[in-house]
Design a protein around this motif. Structure first.
Motif, PDB file in Angstrom:
ATOM      1  N   LYS A  30      50.540  13.779  17.225  1.00 20.54           N
ATOM      2  CA  LYS A  30      51.090  14.981  16.581  1.00 20.54           C
ATOM      3  C   LYS A  30      51.709  14.728  15.204  1.00 20.54           C
ATOM      4  O   LYS A  30      52.301  15.622  14.624  1.00 20.54           O
ATOM      5  N   TRP A  31      51.585  13.522  14.665  1.00 16.99           N
ATOM      6  CA  TRP A  31      52.066  13.205  13.314  1.00 16.99           C
ATOM      7  C   TRP A  31      50.856  12.934  12.424  1.00 16.99           C
ATOM      8  O   TRP A  31      49.755  12.656  12.904  1.00 16.99           O
ATOM      9  N   HIS A  32      51.053  12.985  11.120  1.00  9.65           N
ATOM     10  CA  HIS A  32      49.984  12.634  10.182  1.00  9.65           C
ATOM     11  C   HIS A  32      50.580  12.086   8.885  1.00  9.65           C
ATOM     12  O   HIS A  32      51.713  12.370   8.535  1.00  9.65           O
ATOM     13  N   ILE A  33      49.772  11.261   8.191  1.00 10.68           N
ATOM     14  CA  ILE A  33      50.137  10.781   6.851  1.00 10.68           C
ATOM     15  C   ILE A  33      49.109  11.335   5.875  1.00 10.68           C
ATOM     16  O   ILE A  33      48.003  11.707   6.264  1.00 10.68           O
ATOM     17  N   TYR A  34      49.475  11.347   4.632  1.00 10.58           N
ATOM     18  CA  TYR A  34      48.650  12.006   3.624  1.00 10.58           C
ATOM     19  C   TYR A  34      47.737  11.037   2.891  1.00 10.58           C
ATOM     20  O   TYR A  34      48.024   9.853   2.745  1.00 10.58           O
ATOM     21  N   SER A  35      46.653  11.576   2.410  1.00 13.81           N
ATOM     22  CA  SER A  35      45.645  10.839   1.648  1.00 13.81           C
ATOM     23  C   SER A  35      46.233  10.319   0.338  1.00 13.81           C
ATOM     24  O   SER A  35      47.252  10.805  -0.145  1.00 13.81           O
ATOM     25  N   GLN A  36      45.544   9.359  -0.244  1.00 12.78           N
ATOM     26  CA  GLN A  36      45.894   8.884  -1.589  1.00 12.78           C
ATOM     27  C   GLN A  36      45.501   9.917  -2.642  1.00 12.78           C
ATOM     28  O   GLN A  36      45.980   9.873  -3.767  1.00 12.78           O
ATOM     29  N   ASN A  37      44.614  10.813  -2.264  1.00 16.19           N
ATOM     30  CA  ASN A  37      44.024  11.760  -3.210  1.00 16.19           C
ATOM     31  C   ASN A  37      44.604  13.154  -3.010  1.00 16.19           C
ATOM     32  O   ASN A  37      43.925  14.063  -2.548  1.00 16.19           O
ATOM     33  N   TYR A  63      45.025  23.799   5.079  1.00 14.46           N
ATOM     34  CA  TYR A  63      46.100  24.490   4.367  1.00 14.46           C
ATOM     35  C   TYR A  63      47.396  24.281   5.142  1.00 14.46           C
ATOM     36  O   TYR A  63      47.440  24.486   6.362  1.00 14.46           O
ATOM     37  N   GLU A  64      48.452  23.853   4.460  1.00  9.74           N
ATOM     38  CA  GLU A  64      49.766  23.714   5.086  1.00  9.74           C
ATOM     39  C   GLU A  64      50.725  24.685   4.427  1.00  9.74           C
ATOM     40  O   GLU A  64      50.952  24.616   3.214  1.00  9.74           O
ATOM     41  N   SER A  65      51.264  25.577   5.223  1.00 11.43           N
ATOM     42  CA  SER A  65      52.169  26.599   4.691  1.00 11.43           C
ATOM     43  C   SER A  65      53.461  25.986   4.146  1.00 11.43           C
ATOM     44  O   SER A  65      54.067  26.544   3.240  1.00 11.43           O
ATOM     45  N   THR A  66      53.865  24.834   4.680  1.00 14.44           N
ATOM     46  CA  THR A  66      55.071  24.157   4.185  1.00 14.44           C
ATOM     47  C   THR A  66      54.959  23.890   2.687  1.00 14.44           C
ATOM     48  O   THR A  66      55.911  24.081   1.939  1.00 14.44           O
ATOM     49  N   PHE A  67      53.775  23.438   2.267  1.00 12.77           N
ATOM     50  CA  PHE A  67      53.555  23.089   0.855  1.00 12.77           C
ATOM     51  C   PHE A  67      52.800  24.175   0.102  1.00 12.77           C
ATOM     52  O   PHE A  67      52.587  24.069  -1.099  1.00 12.77           O
ATOM     53  N   LYS A  68      52.340  25.205   0.819  1.00  9.01           N
ATOM     54  CA  LYS A  68      51.587  26.310   0.226  1.00  9.01           C
ATOM     55  C   LYS A  68      50.370  25.817  -0.556  1.00  9.01           C
ATOM     56  O   LYS A  68      50.104  26.237  -1.678  1.00  9.01           O
ATOM     57  N   ASN A  86      54.852  16.248  10.951  1.00  9.20           N
ATOM     58  CA  ASN A  86      54.217  16.886  12.101  1.00  9.20           C
ATOM     59  C   ASN A  86      54.292  18.382  11.868  1.00  9.20           C
ATOM     60  O   ASN A  86      54.616  18.821  10.755  1.00  9.20           O
ATOM     61  N   ASP A  87      54.038  19.198  12.869  1.00  6.02           N
ATOM     62  CA  ASP A  87      54.028  20.645  12.653  1.00  6.02           C
ATOM     63  C   ASP A  87      55.432  21.242  12.554  1.00  6.02           C
ATOM     64  O   ASP A  87      55.579  22.431  12.268  1.00  6.02           O
ATOM     65  N   LYS A  88      56.472  20.423  12.759  1.00  7.51           N
ATOM     66  CA  LYS A  88      57.845  20.935  12.702  1.00  7.51           C
ATOM     67  C   LYS A  88      58.679  20.347  11.570  1.00  7.51           C
ATOM     68  O   LYS A  88      59.616  20.966  11.105  1.00  7.51           O
ATOM     69  N   GLN A  89      58.346  19.130  11.154  1.00 10.47           N
ATOM     70  CA  GLN A  89      59.184  18.454  10.163  1.00 10.47           C
ATOM     71  C   GLN A  89      58.418  17.387   9.394  1.00 10.47           C
ATOM     72  O   GLN A  89      57.373  16.926   9.833  1.00 10.47           O
TER      73      GLN A  89
END
Length: 149
Positions: free
Chosen positions: A51-58, A92-97, A132-135
């Motif tokens: 349920k966690w993720h890390i972001y791409s370099q790109n 699409y992540e609403s946190t970052f729009k 994750n989807d909460k924080q």
């Protein structure tokens, strides 16, 4: 009375400390493989909790902190090209729009190096952000040291 108050305070802080454990949903591991007498590939693996993720370099600016690698300069090796990564999940992540690219479960980044010495150690650091989807946790930086034999 002071002893009872002191004992209760100690118990309270112990219980609170147990609940306030630092989350570390990403663990890193490293390996190197020589592909010739003068070249090697470094493998930098992130194992990511469910349920966690890390972001791409790109990633575009204005969103989450992208994963980035910094290699310490050395006369023993030189980098060949950029650090590569597999195809990321895009959503699409609403946190970052905005649309973001990220990895779940595990991801292996690869960096080719030209060896100027038969054996060396490649040192550096990786900066990343995990959500994750909460924080989202604050960006983290982990140092690495990868022996190449």
């Amino acid at each position: 009375m002071k002893k009872i108050t002191m004992a209760l305070s100690l118990v309270l802080f112990t219980v609170l400390g147990a609940f306030a454990q630092i989350e570390k949903p990403v663990t890193w591991s490293y390996a190197a493989k020589k592909v010739s007498s003068t070249e090697a590939v470094l493998y930098i693996k992130a194992t990511i909790d469910d349920k966690w993720h890390i972001y791409s370099q790109n990633m575009q600016d204005g969103g989450p902190i992208k994963t980035s690698f910094t290699f310490s300069p050395s006369k023993d090796f030189s980098l060949i090209g950029k650090t590569i990564e597999p195809k990321a999940i895009k959503k699409y992540e609403s946190t970052f729009k905005m649309n973001v690219s990220y990895f779940e479960n595990a991801v292996v980044f690869q960096q080719k190096v030209k060896l100027n010495k038969a054996a060396t150690t490649v040192k550096g650091k990786v900066e990343f952000m995990v959500c994750n989807d909460k924080q989202c946790l604050p960006p983290d930086e982990v140092e690495f040291s990868i022996p190449v034999k």
